[in-house]
Design a protein around this motif. Sequence first.
Motif, short mmCIF file in Angstrom:
data_model
loop_
_atom_site.label_atom_id
_atom_site.label_comp_id
_atom_site.label_asym_id
_atom_site.label_seq_id
_atom_site.Cartn_x
_atom_site.Cartn_y
_atom_site.Cartn_z
N LEU A 88 44.60 37.93 42.95
CA LEU A 88 44.44 39.37 43.05
C LEU A 88 45.64 40.10 42.44
CD1 LEU A 88 42.71 41.75 44.24
CD2 LEU A 88 44.10 41.54 46.31
N LEU A 89 46.83 39.58 42.66
CA LEU A 89 48.04 40.26 42.21
C LEU A 89 48.24 40.18 40.70
CD1 LEU A 89 50.72 39.57 44.96
CD2 LEU A 89 49.08 41.43 44.74
N THR A 90 47.38 39.46 39.98
CA THR A 90 47.47 39.47 38.52
C THR A 90 46.76 40.69 37.93
OG1 THR A 90 45.45 38.14 38.19
CG2 THR A 90 47.54 36.94 38.44
N LEU A 91 46.01 41.43 38.75
CA LEU A 91 45.33 42.64 38.28
C LEU A 91 46.35 43.73 37.98
CD1 LEU A 91 42.77 44.40 37.85
CD2 LEU A 91 42.81 44.86 40.31
N TRP A 92 46.11 44.53 36.93
CA TRP A 92 47.07 45.55 36.51
C TRP A 92 47.35 46.61 37.58
CZ3 TRP A 92 42.34 45.16 33.60
CH2 TRP A 92 41.38 46.12 33.91
N THR A 93 46.45 46.79 38.52
CA THR A 93 46.66 47.76 39.59
C THR A 93 47.93 47.45 40.38
OG1 THR A 93 44.26 47.88 39.75
CG2 THR A 93 45.51 48.93 41.51
#
Length: 543
Positions: A186-191
Amino acid sequence: MKKGFLALVMLLTISTVLSGCYGGGGDEESSTDSKDSGEVKQEIVVNAMTEPPAIDPALATDTTSGWILDHIFEGLYTRDKEGNPVLGAAKDVKVSEDGKTYTFTLREDAKWSDGSQVTAEDFEYAWKRVLNPETGSAFAFYMYYIKGAEAYNKGNGSVEDVGINAVNDTTFEVQLNSPLGYFDSLLTLWTFYPVQKEAVEANENWSAEADTFVSNGPFKMSEWKHDSYVVIEKNDEYYDKDVVNLEKVTFELVNQATTYYQMFKTGELDLVMTLPTDVIATERENPEYKEVPYYGTYMYMFNVDKEPFTNKKVRKAFAMAINREALTKNVTLGGETPAYAMVPPGANTPNGDFRENGGPQFEEKTEDAKKLLEEGMEEEGWDTLPEVTLMYNTSENHKKVAEAVQEMIKKNLGVSIQLGNQEWGTYLETTKQHNFQMARMGWIGIFLDPVVNLDYYLGDSPNNRTGWVNEEFDSIMAKSKVEQDQEKRYEMLHEAEKILLDDMPFMPVYFYKNNYLVNTQFEDIVYYVNRYPNLKWASKSAE
């Protein structure tokens, strides 16, 4: 995601697949030296097709913006060449015994493109900026796994209660509501990328122009000529700069498929995607041709608040009245597969592929479709069906699909529908305002799990532009996110998908497959199944 969420994600697009000639932006001083020395100039020109709506981690929802963001920013986690999450701006992470508290230690050599230090405070500021209701981030819900995040974002809680805390310059603590097995992905998402607090607070439009842009990834933005091109260059402040070979990447913004195809053929572009459908059969024999699975769904959304799609039977009739096999074999031609559900193939579960286990959620039956349409019209008291306009974002390939769907609905239901199109940025705003009846969209999963595909249709998701809300669906999705038994979790997601397809607030058309033409001089371009090509490791060899 869009191809829009998303994607996640061409969105994430898809969202996503959305003139001119090569802009030639950026500093050209090095070109003479490289030619004189006989070295190959490490530059690539790719086509992003459309003006990115928001190159801002908090605001981007589409795969075009995401493609650029993934090259100029880096989160606590990044991805290796195989697509696996690995530590990025963080050098270490410790997880509490109960799996709910993550303590990250940032790298001392993590720097912003202006040379200043990336700090834990930058991460805290960035994430809380996403959650701040005033920011209006459509992807804020991806942070709802964090303690207090949902309440704050919805205006029911305080920012002080959010489980995001910079302990000191290099220590960043995150508290979750419950353990989450895919938190690293999840933490690889640009958000979840950091932003420099100083740059954002100094200029609210910091991300709109290259000269005010600050980032922390392998590349940095050097030029942005709106509606023409974006240029990024190697970031010498990046801690892992030695793996970055390209000195410059130019993203051209050419939307016409025949134009960018010819630009590739004449050497003005090194990489293009979404080829004109009439050249795919020929190009398949070309060593420059590449076909890659893409974890996403091409669909038409129904606005359930606008007639005639206020009626469930009418929605089902439209979904059952098109021939997806004919579309993918005779119109799109890029290796796409017919879609009879929301979640695409590619998400592995303890019992195998989620899509294979779930099977199709409806069938194409012309006679049943006609009957449903008649029943729906009778229920509403309509002698004739209210006029329908199908909207799509401007693209030759989207137009061809829309025209084929228009013809099929006319033939199989006896209904004439109109077509309309808008440029991508305008289109996103139009659909966001629910100003449509039936509209094209693509959604790409930010990681390979059904939850990210099904989340699109949550009742309170800002990405859900259909107006559809189903409390049972929302409840099951919420329970699945805290279920620790993986088999039970996937069972819940199958159940949620059945509810979604029974109510049919959208009609799935096909599961994506991306096709590319790539200059064979380039090596080590990475093709993730849920992102556009990653150029971090790419290099150009001599002809």
